[in-house]
Write a protein that holds these residues in place. Sequence first.
Motif, short mmCIF file in Angstrom:
data_model
loop_
_atom_site.label_atom_id
_atom_site.label_comp_id
_atom_site.label_asym_id
_atom_site.label_seq_id
_atom_site.Cartn_x
_atom_site.Cartn_y
_atom_site.Cartn_z
N ALA A 92 9.95 3.18 -34.01
CA ALA A 92 11.28 2.56 -33.98
C ALA A 92 12.14 3.22 -35.05
CB ALA A 92 11.17 1.06 -34.20
N ALA A 93 13.42 3.43 -34.74
CA ALA A 93 14.31 4.10 -35.66
C ALA A 93 15.74 3.62 -35.49
CB ALA A 93 14.27 5.62 -35.44
N VAL A 94 16.57 3.84 -36.52
CA VAL A 94 17.98 3.52 -36.45
C VAL A 94 18.67 4.58 -35.62
CG1 VAL A 94 20.10 3.20 -37.80
CG2 VAL A 94 17.89 2.41 -38.72
N GLY A 95 19.48 4.13 -34.65
CA GLY A 95 20.20 5.06 -33.78
C GLY A 95 21.69 5.10 -34.12
N VAL A 96 22.49 5.28 -33.09
CA VAL A 96 23.93 5.45 -33.25
C VAL A 96 24.63 4.17 -33.67
CG1 VAL A 96 24.01 7.34 -31.58
CG2 VAL A 96 24.40 4.99 -30.81
N THR A 97 25.76 4.32 -34.32
CA THR A 97 26.60 3.19 -34.67
C THR A 97 27.46 2.83 -33.49
OG1 THR A 97 26.65 3.91 -36.97
CG2 THR A 97 28.39 2.38 -36.29
N LEU A 98 27.54 1.54 -33.19
CA LEU A 98 28.33 1.05 -32.05
C LEU A 98 29.81 1.01 -32.39
CD1 LEU A 98 26.02 -1.89 -30.95
CD2 LEU A 98 26.05 0.44 -30.11
N GLY A 144 9.33 -12.47 -44.63
CA GLY A 144 8.09 -12.91 -43.97
C GLY A 144 7.79 -12.14 -42.71
N ALA A 145 6.81 -12.62 -41.97
CA ALA A 145 6.38 -11.98 -40.74
C ALA A 145 7.54 -11.89 -39.75
CB ALA A 145 5.24 -12.76 -40.11
N GLY A 146 7.69 -10.72 -39.15
CA GLY A 146 8.72 -10.50 -38.15
C GLY A 146 10.00 -9.91 -38.68
N TYR A 147 10.22 -9.99 -39.98
CA TYR A 147 11.47 -9.45 -40.52
C TYR A 147 11.48 -7.93 -40.40
CZ TYR A 147 13.23 -13.94 -41.82
OH TYR A 147 13.72 -15.23 -41.75
N VAL A 148 12.61 -7.42 -39.93
CA VAL A 148 12.76 -6.01 -39.62
C VAL A 148 13.33 -5.29 -40.84
CG1 VAL A 148 13.83 -4.36 -38.02
CG2 VAL A 148 13.17 -6.65 -37.21
N CYS A 149 12.76 -4.12 -41.13
CA CYS A 149 13.16 -3.36 -42.32
C CYS A 149 13.54 -1.94 -41.94
CB CYS A 149 11.99 -3.29 -43.31
SG CYS A 149 11.47 -4.91 -43.88
N THR A 150 14.43 -1.38 -42.74
CA THR A 150 14.72 0.05 -42.66
C THR A 150 13.87 0.72 -43.74
OG1 THR A 150 16.45 1.74 -42.68
CG2 THR A 150 16.78 -0.14 -44.13
N ILE A 151 13.34 1.88 -43.40
CA ILE A 151 12.44 2.61 -44.31
C ILE A 151 13.09 3.96 -44.59
CG2 ILE A 151 10.12 3.54 -44.63
CD1 ILE A 151 9.29 1.54 -42.32
N ASP A 152 13.40 4.25 -45.85
CA ASP A 152 14.05 5.52 -46.17
C ASP A 152 13.04 6.64 -46.34
OD1 ASP A 152 13.05 5.43 -48.81
OD2 ASP A 152 14.95 4.81 -49.68
N GLU A 153 13.53 7.81 -46.69
CA GLU A 153 12.68 9.01 -46.79
C GLU A 153 11.67 8.95 -47.93
OE1 GLU A 153 16.42 9.53 -49.06
OE2 GLU A 153 16.00 8.93 -47.01
N THR A 154 11.84 8.00 -48.86
CA THR A 154 10.86 7.83 -49.94
C THR A 154 9.92 6.64 -49.65
OG1 THR A 154 12.31 6.42 -51.27
CG2 THR A 154 12.45 8.80 -51.64
N GLU A 196 16.43 2.13 -31.82
CA GLU A 196 15.78 2.88 -30.74
C GLU A 196 14.28 2.57 -30.70
OE1 GLU A 196 16.77 6.90 -31.73
OE2 GLU A 196 18.84 6.66 -31.09
N ASN A 197 13.72 2.56 -29.50
CA ASN A 197 12.27 2.42 -29.28
C ASN A 197 11.71 1.05 -29.62
OD1 ASN A 197 12.24 5.14 -28.47
ND2 ASN A 197 11.91 5.80 -30.57
N LEU A 255 13.44 5.31 -40.31
CA LEU A 255 12.36 4.61 -39.62
C LEU A 255 12.61 3.12 -39.72
CD1 LEU A 255 9.63 5.30 -38.25
CD2 LEU A 255 8.58 5.08 -40.51
N VAL A 256 12.19 2.38 -38.69
CA VAL A 256 12.31 0.93 -38.68
C VAL A 256 10.90 0.35 -38.59
CG1 VAL A 256 13.12 -1.07 -37.34
CG2 VAL A 256 14.61 0.91 -37.67
N GLY A 257 10.61 -0.64 -39.43
CA GLY A 257 9.31 -1.29 -39.41
C GLY A 257 9.45 -2.79 -39.43
#
Length: 163
Positions: free
Chosen positions: A157-163, A50-60, A134-135, A76-78
């Motif tokens: 917004a994007a995925v950054g470094v692993t903690l 639903g609204a607000g849920y964060v997704c990772t977006i791959d190169e396709t 990030e961002n 990319l993060v959306g």
Amino acid sequence: MTAFFGASTNVTYTSAELTAGGKSFALGDRYVDSAGNGWVFVQANGAITGAGYVCTIDETFQAVMITSTNAARGDLVGVAAVAFADDEFGWLQTSGVFANVQVLASCAANVRLNTTATAGALDDDGTTGAEQIENLVLTTARAASQGNAPGLGSNNAAVGVTL
């Protein structure tokens, strides 16, 4: 409701609806709405709750609700404005003023956000193995339960470094 070129950021489409409706959106199309918010056209690879849920977006431009195990550095993060069924097409927000960002309980404002084991939800904890986002920050802290909070993102917004 934000609309541009016949699209609405709070509507999803099946393959048949895209074809029958004469929509000419392609995976990866990006637009900036009149408020300056950035959006990308994606296909859900699994349901987006639903609204607000964060997704990772791959190169396709396949989008899946983000977790600490499916986020890859640089993806990319959306953030979804609405729910998506598996394989539906629609718009995810990647920058600007976010009305809703799904986070875990007691997530602070203006701090680094990270992936979690909870699909689609971010947090401000520093769990080993989580990825930094990030961002993207919250502008208002989240109360004592999981849910949505407003946020702000610059660039994409994007995925950054692993903690």
